[in-house]
Design a protein around this motif. Structure first.
Motif, short mmCIF file in Angstrom:
data_model
loop_
_atom_site.label_atom_id
_atom_site.label_comp_id
_atom_site.label_asym_id
_atom_site.label_seq_id
_atom_site.Cartn_x
_atom_site.Cartn_y
_atom_site.Cartn_z
N ARG A 174 15.05 4.38 -8.58
CA ARG A 174 13.73 4.59 -9.22
C ARG A 174 13.20 3.29 -9.81
N VAL A 175 14.01 2.63 -10.61
CA VAL A 175 13.54 1.37 -11.18
C VAL A 175 13.43 0.31 -10.09
N GLY A 176 14.26 0.45 -9.03
CA GLY A 176 14.17 -0.48 -7.92
C GLY A 176 12.82 -0.44 -7.23
N THR B 158 0.83 -1.21 0.00
CA THR B 158 0.00 0.00 0.00
C THR B 158 0.86 1.25 0.00
N TYR B 159 1.90 1.24 0.82
CA TYR B 159 2.81 2.39 0.86
C TYR B 159 3.48 2.59 -0.50
N GLY B 160 3.93 1.49 -1.12
CA GLY B 160 4.58 1.59 -2.41
C GLY B 160 3.68 2.15 -3.49
N VAL B 161 2.43 1.73 -3.50
CA VAL B 161 1.49 2.24 -4.50
C VAL B 161 1.23 3.73 -4.27
N ARG B 162 1.00 4.11 -3.03
CA ARG B 162 0.75 5.53 -2.73
C ARG B 162 1.94 6.40 -3.09
N PHE B 163 3.14 5.87 -2.87
CA PHE B 163 4.34 6.63 -3.21
C PHE B 163 4.55 6.71 -4.71
N LEU B 164 4.40 5.58 -5.40
CA LEU B 164 4.72 5.55 -6.83
C LEU B 164 3.72 6.30 -7.69
N LYS B 165 2.46 6.34 -7.27
CA LYS B 165 1.47 7.00 -8.12
C LYS B 165 1.74 8.50 -8.26
N LYS B 166 2.59 9.05 -7.37
CA LYS B 166 2.95 10.46 -7.46
C LYS B 166 4.24 10.70 -8.23
N THR B 167 4.88 9.62 -8.70
CA THR B 167 6.16 9.75 -9.38
C THR B 167 5.99 9.66 -10.90
N PRO B 168 6.83 10.35 -11.65
CA PRO B 168 6.71 10.29 -13.12
C PRO B 168 7.16 8.96 -13.70
N TRP B 169 8.09 8.24 -13.02
CA TRP B 169 8.60 7.01 -13.61
C TRP B 169 7.63 5.84 -13.54
N LEU B 170 6.57 5.97 -12.74
CA LEU B 170 5.54 4.92 -12.78
C LEU B 170 4.80 4.94 -14.10
N TRP B 171 4.59 6.14 -14.62
CA TRP B 171 3.80 6.29 -15.84
C TRP B 171 4.66 6.28 -17.10
N ASN B 172 5.92 6.61 -16.94
CA ASN B 172 6.85 6.58 -18.07
C ASN B 172 8.21 6.12 -17.55
N THR B 173 8.55 4.86 -17.80
CA THR B 173 9.75 4.27 -17.21
C THR B 173 11.04 4.92 -17.70
N ARG B 174 10.99 5.67 -18.77
CA ARG B 174 12.20 6.35 -19.24
C ARG B 174 12.69 7.40 -18.24
N TYR C 72 20.25 10.47 -15.12
CA TYR C 72 20.91 9.47 -14.26
C TYR C 72 22.42 9.68 -14.34
N PRO C 73 23.16 9.55 -13.22
CA PRO C 73 22.73 9.16 -11.87
C PRO C 73 22.45 10.34 -10.94
N TYR C 74 22.29 11.53 -11.51
CA TYR C 74 22.09 12.73 -10.67
C TYR C 74 20.61 12.90 -10.33
N GLN C 75 20.02 11.89 -9.74
CA GLN C 75 18.61 11.92 -9.36
C GLN C 75 18.51 12.03 -7.84
N PRO C 76 17.94 13.10 -7.32
CA PRO C 76 17.90 13.31 -5.86
C PRO C 76 17.14 12.20 -5.15
N LEU C 77 17.57 11.93 -3.94
CA LEU C 77 16.92 10.93 -3.08
C LEU C 77 15.89 11.63 -2.20
N THR C 78 14.64 11.27 -2.35
CA THR C 78 13.58 11.86 -1.53
C THR C 78 13.42 11.08 -0.23
N THR C 79 12.79 11.70 0.73
CA THR C 79 12.57 11.05 2.03
C THR C 79 11.72 9.80 1.89
N ASP C 80 10.66 9.87 1.07
CA ASP C 80 9.77 8.71 0.88
C ASP C 80 10.50 7.55 0.24
#
Length: 392
Positions: free
Chosen positions: A229-231, A147-163, A169-177
């Protein structure tokens, strides 16, 4: 030691060309994954294990008792020094020749000796109450983390577009979530790695050990080189069927047969769809091809994808077991009714770990190949193996 560390953390292995560790140091503007963050997983794994003990005792056990699940174990074998010596020092599964010799020595019929060994083996198995508590804990954790993973991922762009997993990459900031999600999953799999030596022993212990090891390596690998992100996609996808798996086991232990059948069907459909369909066509497609196009390969990229392919191999193996159980259930179901619990003990991954062997098989029937039909049989085939998340 300095030389070993320098060799292990070689930038040309872990990072793309022209990227250094200094480029990924935390700044006031951005935070990136740091290898030392992973040390948090060890104390958290211990905390998760302690939470599990409290949960099983004060939440799961009362629920099991409310469902009339008994804490009593199997029937105790009558004391016999000769048979006990054979059981502890020679074999727990005597062959026909040894059974005949024991029959003459004790003046017992072979059938009685077979029953004694079966009862003696069952004495070492956990009760249905213990198995229910373990499944309820796993169900609760898997449901929460999915449930946590779904709630987190639905707000991210890579769920909808894996590119988006590879842009910049690899300069992608690490968010708290994302950090919380990763450390929680890693801590849980470390707790499983250690607790599996005290949990219910099953026939696929070796495979599950490899599975947990690969999961830890994947989570660690993808965090260190910022493939997080892909992880997260891999983690959430593989968590999708796990709660259904544990729910089916709980229904099985509580003898809610129709509910167990329905949950097993749902689990099988979700598992096969996600692991044999979505995972290779969606996740492996982006890790193998989109990342090659946008970032390009480098040494740790190859290792990461090889581990993902190993996960896919485990997915295929467990899918085969699920289909095998389904086929046997269809062929053995009575009056055309499909019963996924009606499978042979040879298909059960927890063979010799459940107290479900009958004491009243008809003469001439081998108790080690008898079909189980009672409330704790059948689905304990795949249903007792757990998940294979990135972790599996």
């Amino acid at each position: 030691m300095a030389g070993i560390l320098a060799w292990f953390w070689n930038e040309r292995f872990w990072l793309p060309h022209n990227v250094t560790w200094a480029d990924l140091k935390n700044t006031e503007e951005a935070t990136f994954p740091q290898a030392e963050d992973l040390y948090l997983a060890f104390p958290l794994a211990f905390c998760i294990f302690m939470v599990r003990l409290i949960f099983e005792r004060f939440i799961a056990k009362p629920c099991a008792i409310a469902l009339n699940i008994q804490a009593s174990g199997p029937q105790i074998a009558q004391p016999n020094a000769i048979l006990e010596k054979v059981f502890t020092a020679i074999t727990k599964h005597p062959d026909e020749k040894r059974l005949e010799g024991l029959s003459k020595q004790l003046d017992w019929d072979v059938r009685s000796i077979q029953r004694w060994f079966r009862q003696r083996r069952n004495q070492e198995k956990p009760s249905t109450l213990t198995r229910f508590c373990e499944s309820m804990w796993r169900f609760s954790f898997y449901l929460y983390v999915f449930t946590y993973g779904v709630r987190f991922l639905k707000k991210t762009p890579w769920l909808w577009n894996t590119r988006h997993c590879w842009y910049n990459y690899p300069y992608q900031p690490l968010t708290t979530d994302l950090h919380y999600y990763y450390i929680l999953e890693l801590s849980f799999y470390w707790s499983l790695m250690f607790s599996q030596f005290t949990d219910i022993k099953r026939k696929d212990f070796g495979i599950m050990f490899v599975h947990h090891l690969v999961s830890i390596l994947l989570i660690t690998f993808s965090y260190v080189n910022n493939m997080a992100r892909v992880g997260t996609l891999v983690l959430c996808l593989h968590d999708s069927a796990d709660a259904l798996l544990e729910a089916a086991k709980m229904a099985n232990y509580a003898k809610f047969q129709k509910m167990c059948d329905l949950l097993f069907v749902m689990f099988a459909m979700v598992f096969i769809t996600t692991r044999l369909g979505i995972f290779p066509l969606w996740v492996l497609n982006t890790t193998l091809f989109e990342s090659w196009e946008i970032v390009g390969p480098y040494p740790s990229w190859w290792v990461f994808n090889l581990l993902l392919l190993l996960v896919q191999g485990l997915n295929c193996f467990w899918s085969y077991l699920i289909v095998k159980i389904a086929c046997k259930a269809v062929s053995r179901g009575k009056a055309g009714k499909w019963n996924p619990l009606h499978v042979s003990k040879d298909d059960r991954s927890d063979i010799e770990s459940s107290s479900d062997e009958e004491d009243s098989e008809p003469p001439g029937k081998n108790p080690h190949t008898a079909t189980t039909t009672n409330g704790t049989g059948g689905t304990n085939g795949y249903l007792l193996t757990g998940s294979c998340s990135m972790d599996d």
